[in-house]
Design an enzyme around this catalytic site. Structure first.
Site, short mmCIF file in Angstrom:
data_model
loop_
_atom_site.label_atom_id
_atom_site.label_comp_id
_atom_site.label_asym_id
_atom_site.label_seq_id
_atom_site.Cartn_x
_atom_site.Cartn_y
_atom_site.Cartn_z
N SER A 147 0.86 -1.19 0.00
CA SER A 147 0.00 0.00 0.00
C SER A 147 0.89 1.23 0.00
CB SER A 147 -0.87 0.03 1.25
OG SER A 147 -1.48 1.31 1.40
N TYR A 161 -2.15 -1.94 10.30
CA TYR A 161 -2.20 -2.04 8.83
C TYR A 161 -0.94 -1.46 8.21
CZ TYR A 161 -4.03 -1.47 4.05
OH TYR A 161 -4.21 -1.54 2.69
N ALA A 163 2.02 -0.96 9.57
CA ALA A 163 3.20 -1.80 9.88
C ALA A 163 3.19 -3.07 9.03
CB ALA A 163 3.21 -2.16 11.37
N SER A 164 2.00 -3.63 8.83
CA SER A 164 1.92 -4.88 8.05
C SER A 164 2.33 -4.64 6.60
CB SER A 164 0.51 -5.46 8.11
OG SER A 164 -0.41 -4.75 7.31
N LYS A 165 1.96 -3.49 6.05
CA LYS A 165 2.28 -3.23 4.65
C LYS A 165 3.77 -2.88 4.49
CE LYS A 165 -1.75 -4.11 2.92
NZ LYS A 165 -1.95 -5.28 2.06
#
Ligand code: NAD
Length: 276
Positions: A147, A161, A163-165
């Site tokens: 993202s 979100y 951090a995950s991307k």
């Protein structure tokens, strides 16, 4: 006329909706055999029906999968190979943006863990089993959906979100290096804000939508098909010398300092969290 993905076999996760749905139909149109995978079983069957009606029979199958479960991802890849004989393209696209994801103080551990399990572990598992299958096919292309928030600081808090991307970008880069000599390419797709259910459910008033669009030089939300077109390029042999990139498809967002009208792209009012 042979398509841009003729003779290739692709798995697409998140195939019931948004980017994954558009990519499933587009990849099939371009000659690929497509394994449409999603947690939403009814949705994924609709994607397969759409492909059958619009393009033809026996081009796609649907598989129910929770990508956060390793055994299910292994089964997904095994199914692709047993049904279609090989694997050339893995589009690890499924992801969540949880409505309770918030800032560092308010995000609960269960939301953090759920987001990481799907958005990071799910991509890792997809890469792991795709690598094993692609070694047998002589190589392949793996596309992981990240993202723009992995590149740009977003003032709308969604810490897990974001951090995950970021993890998807970093993981994809490393995998690209480790497997470059095996002819397995890895690229991240970095969408800008899109007019898909994932974001429109979140920006659920006109005011919130306009607030987000301030940041986008092209002045509009992206369409899922625009992401699918970019994924098609990364999946095809046209991108044969491209690996390890953060491929941005974002209306110029990540390049912007001021809007085309000369306004700062990121005026952040004091009550920003309430305004968006
Ligand atoms: P979407 O919500 O329309 O589709 C996501 C799909 O993933 C859904 O069909 C859902 O059922 C599926 N899914 C969710 N959890 C799953 C799981 N555990 N296992 C298998 N499938 C699961 O979203 P979209 O906009 O098409 O998003 C696709 C990807 O693009 C996501 O990774 C998202 O984070 C990313 N992205 C979206 C935007 C945006 O503005 N929409 C922006 C940047 C990045």
């Amino acid at each position: 006329m042979p398509g841009r993905l003729a003779n290739k076999v692709a798995i697409i996760t998140g195939a019931a909706s948004g980017i994954g749905f558009e990519a499933s139909v587009l990849f099939a149109k371009e000659g690929a055999k497509v394994v449409c995978a999603d947690l939403n079983e009814a949705g994924v069957q609709k994607t397969v029906e759409k492909i059958t009606a619009a393009i033809g029979p026996n081009l796609a199958i649907g598989v129910k999968v929770d990508i956060s479960k390793e055994d299910q991802v292994k089964h997904l890849v095994d199914t692709a190979v047993s049904q279609f004989g090989r694997l050339d393209i893995m589009f690890n696209n499924a992801g969540i943006m949880h409505p309770e994801d918030d800032n560092a103080l308010n995000t609960e551990q269960r939301i953090w863990d759920l987001t990481m399990d799907i958005n990071v572990k799910g991509v890792w598992y997809g890469c792991k089993y795709a690598i094993l299958a692609m070694r047998k096919s002589g190589g392949g292309s793996i596309i992981n959906t990240a993202s723009f928030v992995a590149i740009m600081g977003a003032a709308t808090p969604q810490l897990a979100y974001t951090a995950s991307k970021g993890a998807v970008l970093a993981m994809t880069r490393e995998l690209a290096m480790v497997h470059a000599r095996e002819n397995i390419r890895f690229n991240s797709l970095c969408p800008g804000p899109l007019r898909t259910p994932l974001l429109m459910d979140f920006l659920n008033t006109e005011e919130k939508k306009q607030r987000r669009l301030v940041h986008v030089p092209q002045g509009r939300f992206g369409e899922a098909i625009e992401q699918a077109n970019a994924a098609l390029f990364l999946a095809s042999d046209e991108s044969s010398y491209i690996t390890g990139t953060d491929f941005r498809v974002d209306g110029g967002l990540a390049s912007a300092y001021v809007t085309p009208e000369g306004e700062p792209t990121g005026p952040v009012p004091k009550n920003f969290a309430e305004t968006i």
